[in-house]
Design a protein around this motif. Structure first.
Motif, PDB file in Angstrom:
ATOM      1  N   GLY A  33     -14.496  43.749  12.402  1.00  0.00           N
ATOM      2  CA  GLY A  33     -15.289  45.065  12.147  1.00  0.00           C
ATOM      3  C   GLY A  33     -14.838  45.837  11.126  1.00  0.00           C
ATOM      4  O   GLY A  33     -15.581  47.043  10.909  1.00  0.00           O
ATOM      5  N   ALA A  34     -13.886  45.589  10.722  1.00  0.00           N
ATOM      6  CA  ALA A  34     -13.156  46.338   9.485  1.00  0.00           C
ATOM      7  C   ALA A  34     -14.146  46.382   8.241  1.00  0.00           C
ATOM      8  O   ALA A  34     -14.726  45.315   7.964  1.00  0.00           O
ATOM      9  N   GLY A  35     -14.349  47.588   7.586  1.00  0.00           N
ATOM     10  CA  GLY A  35     -15.154  47.695   6.353  1.00  0.00           C
ATOM     11  C   GLY A  35     -14.194  47.179   5.172  1.00  0.00           C
ATOM     12  O   GLY A  35     -12.934  46.800   5.199  1.00  0.00           O
ATOM     13  N   LEU A  36     -14.818  47.456   3.955  1.00  0.00           N
ATOM     14  CA  LEU A  36     -14.031  47.228   2.843  1.00  0.00           C
ATOM     15  C   LEU A  36     -12.726  48.002   2.620  1.00  0.00           C
ATOM     16  O   LEU A  36     -11.911  47.680   1.955  1.00  0.00           O
ATOM     17  N   ALA A  37     -12.915  49.373   3.160  1.00  0.00           N
ATOM     18  CA  ALA A  37     -11.651  50.256   2.894  1.00  0.00           C
ATOM     19  C   ALA A  37     -10.637  49.909   3.967  1.00  0.00           C
ATOM     20  O   ALA A  37      -9.525  50.490   3.776  1.00  0.00           O
ATOM     21  N   ASP A  38     -10.723  49.337   5.110  1.00  0.00           N
ATOM     22  CA  ASP A  38      -9.616  49.227   5.921  1.00  0.00           C
ATOM     23  C   ASP A  38      -9.393  47.802   6.616  1.00  0.00           C
ATOM     24  O   ASP A  38      -8.528  47.597   7.417  1.00  0.00           O
ATOM     25  N   PHE A  57     -10.148  46.965  -6.062  1.00  0.00           N
ATOM     26  CA  PHE A  57      -9.972  47.112  -4.436  1.00  0.00           C
ATOM     27  C   PHE A  57      -8.328  47.439  -4.672  1.00  0.00           C
ATOM     28  O   PHE A  57      -7.145  46.497  -4.784  1.00  0.00           O
ATOM     29  N   GLU A  58      -7.963  48.829  -4.476  1.00  0.00           N
ATOM     30  CA  GLU A  58      -6.503  49.178  -4.576  1.00  0.00           C
ATOM     31  C   GLU A  58      -5.703  48.643  -3.559  1.00  0.00           C
ATOM     32  O   GLU A  58      -6.200  48.531  -2.219  1.00  0.00           O
ATOM     33  N   GLY A  59      -4.546  48.028  -3.918  1.00  0.00           N
ATOM     34  CA  GLY A  59      -3.533  47.576  -3.051  1.00  0.00           C
ATOM     35  C   GLY A  59      -3.819  46.302  -2.429  1.00  0.00           C
ATOM     36  O   GLY A  59      -3.289  45.769  -1.448  1.00  0.00           O
ATOM     37  N   VAL A  60      -4.708  45.374  -3.032  1.00  0.00           N
ATOM     38  CA  VAL A  60      -5.503  44.108  -2.494  1.00  0.00           C
ATOM     39  C   VAL A  60      -5.236  42.997  -3.438  1.00  0.00           C
ATOM     40  O   VAL A  60      -5.272  43.162  -4.532  1.00  0.00           O
ATOM     41  N   ASN A 111     -13.941  33.585  -1.976  1.00  0.00           N
ATOM     42  CA  ASN A 111     -13.117  34.844  -2.365  1.00  0.00           C
ATOM     43  C   ASN A 111     -12.125  35.297  -1.067  1.00  0.00           C
ATOM     44  O   ASN A 111     -12.622  35.357   0.120  1.00  0.00           O
ATOM     45  N   VAL A 112     -11.103  35.226  -1.315  1.00  0.00           N
ATOM     46  CA  VAL A 112      -9.736  35.465  -0.092  1.00  0.00           C
ATOM     47  C   VAL A 112      -9.214  36.875  -0.586  1.00  0.00           C
ATOM     48  O   VAL A 112      -8.726  36.948  -1.766  1.00  0.00           O
ATOM     49  N   MET A 113      -9.248  38.117   0.118  1.00  0.00           N
ATOM     50  CA  MET A 113      -8.737  39.194  -0.149  1.00  0.00           C
ATOM     51  C   MET A 113      -7.648  39.629   0.887  1.00  0.00           C
ATOM     52  O   MET A 113      -8.007  39.421   2.339  1.00  0.00           O
ATOM     53  N   THR A 114      -6.477  39.922   0.560  1.00  0.00           N
ATOM     54  CA  THR A 114      -5.569  40.510   1.486  1.00  0.00           C
ATOM     55  C   THR A 114      -4.858  41.707   0.887  1.00  0.00           C
ATOM     56  O   THR A 114      -4.647  41.748  -0.340  1.00  0.00           O
ATOM     57  N   ARG A 115      -4.811  42.814   2.161  1.00  0.00           N
ATOM     58  CA  ARG A 115      -4.206  43.970   1.660  1.00  0.00           C
ATOM     59  C   ARG A 115      -2.520  43.777   1.603  1.00  0.00           C
ATOM     60  O   ARG A 115      -1.932  43.416   2.674  1.00  0.00           O
ATOM     61  N   ARG A 116      -1.797  44.303   0.367  1.00  0.00           N
ATOM     62  CA  ARG A 116      -0.366  44.250   0.443  1.00  0.00           C
ATOM     63  C   ARG A 116       0.209  44.942   1.438  1.00  0.00           C
ATOM     64  O   ARG A 116      -0.197  46.092   1.573  1.00  0.00           O
ATOM     65  N   VAL A 182      -8.036  25.494   3.024  1.00  0.00           N
ATOM     66  CA  VAL A 182      -7.186  25.624   3.858  1.00  0.00           C
ATOM     67  C   VAL A 182      -6.440  26.899   3.672  1.00  0.00           C
ATOM     68  O   VAL A 182      -5.660  26.889   2.624  1.00  0.00           O
ATOM     69  N   VAL A 183      -6.900  27.898   4.239  1.00  0.00           N
ATOM     70  CA  VAL A 183      -6.272  29.303   3.907  1.00  0.00           C
ATOM     71  C   VAL A 183      -5.460  29.761   4.895  1.00  0.00           C
ATOM     72  O   VAL A 183      -5.591  29.913   6.164  1.00  0.00           O
ATOM     73  N   THR A 184      -4.000  29.824   4.749  1.00  0.00           N
ATOM     74  CA  THR A 184      -3.072  30.391   5.687  1.00  0.00           C
ATOM     75  C   THR A 184      -2.766  31.944   5.197  1.00  0.00           C
ATOM     76  O   THR A 184      -2.353  32.292   4.185  1.00  0.00           O
ATOM     77  N   ILE A 185      -3.078  32.506   6.380  1.00  0.00           N
ATOM     78  CA  ILE A 185      -2.947  34.018   6.337  1.00  0.00           C
ATOM     79  C   ILE A 185      -1.822  34.438   7.030  1.00  0.00           C
ATOM     80  O   ILE A 185      -1.813  34.357   8.289  1.00  0.00           O
ATOM     81  N   ARG A 186      -0.468  35.251   6.530  1.00  0.00           N
ATOM     82  CA  ARG A 186       0.459  35.663   7.154  1.00  0.00           C
ATOM     83  C   ARG A 186       0.210  36.917   7.443  1.00  0.00           C
ATOM     84  O   ARG A 186      -0.082  37.855   6.556  1.00  0.00           O
ATOM     85  N   ARG A 187       0.668  37.554   8.606  1.00  0.00           N
ATOM     86  CA  ARG A 187       0.668  38.845   9.055  1.00  0.00           C
ATOM     87  C   ARG A 187       1.783  39.581   8.439  1.00  0.00           C
ATOM     88  O   ARG A 187       2.968  39.011   8.553  1.00  0.00           O
ATOM     89  N   GLY A 188       1.782  40.899   8.185  1.00  0.00           N
ATOM     90  CA  GLY A 188       2.779  41.577   7.768  1.00  0.00           C
ATOM     91  C   GLY A 188       3.496  41.408   6.284  1.00  0.00           C
ATOM     92  O   GLY A 188       4.736  41.842   6.209  1.00  0.00           O
ATOM     93  N   ALA A 189       2.729  40.475   5.625  1.00  0.00           N
ATOM     94  CA  ALA A 189       3.500  40.251   4.409  1.00  0.00           C
ATOM     95  C   ALA A 189       3.538  41.189   3.330  1.00  0.00           C
ATOM     96  O   ALA A 189       2.883  42.228   3.160  1.00  0.00           O
TER      97      ALA A 189
END
Length: 189
Positions: A33-38, A57-60, A111-116, A182-189
């Motif tokens: 449910g998160a939006g583009l900002a969060d 997207f700042e910090g992405v 498109n894959v986006m991750t927040r730094r 195959v998208v591996t998404i690590r948490r807290g990276a």
């Protein structure tokens, strides 16, 4: 606990871009449910009808992969990158000024986006059988980009643009007839 969440392509709404240049269909994101900002991470498919500036997207961090069409030329922070071959992931900072020129008409991109600081992604495109490993600190998202893909256990078949989110650590056997992200998404990276 469910370890595989199936995300069917026909259940995704098409969201028009504010600039009218295309539409986006979100495949998956976190938190729900998160939006583009969060968002911490967000994965989508986009129909790109015309060139123009990308939203910043700042910090992405972003990874984009052309799936259909003749490709695009992305100018990221003043440097042009031609994405003319499909199924080749290209990583770039989402907060860099980025422009897009289509190389021969509309395209579909993945498109894959991750927040730094909150997540990081590795994107590979499989074109044959392989083992998918879900690390303890990650999830793996499989998105069938072309043809079909099958998980052996639990038995699951994915058609074009269908996805499966693997959330429990371990290994899964994947059979691909076509191309599957195959998208591996690590948490807290």
């Amino acid at each position: 606990m469910t370890t595989v969440q199936v995300l069917r392509a026909d259940r995704r709404p098409a969201i028009p871009w504010l600039n009218g240049g295309g539409i986006t269909r979100e495949v998956a994101g976190h938190p729900a449910g998160a939006g583009l900002a969060d968002f911490h991470w967000r994965v989508s498919l986009a129909d790109v009808a015309q060139g123009g500036p990308f939203s910043r997207f700042e910090g992405v961090d972003r990874v984009i992969t052309v799936v259909e069409g003749a490709g695009m030329a992305l100018t990221v922070a003043g440097t042009e990158h031609r994405l003319a071959e499909p199924f080749r992931p290209f990583a770039f900072p989402g907060d860099a000024e980025t422009g897009c020129e289509l190389l021969g008409g509309p395209v579909v991109d993945f498109n894959v986006m991750t927040r730094r600081g909150l997540a990081a992604a590795e994107v590979e495109v499989a074109d044959g059988p392989r083992t998918c490993t879900v690390p303890a600190d990650a999830v793996v998202l499989l998105v069938c980009l072309d043809g079909t893909a099958e998980l052996v256990a639990p038995e699951l078949r994915l058609g074009r643009y269908d996805a499966a989110l693997l959330t429990a650590p371990g290994e899964q056997q994947l059979r691909v007839d076509g191309r599957t992200a195959v998208v591996t998404i690590r948490r807290g990276a």
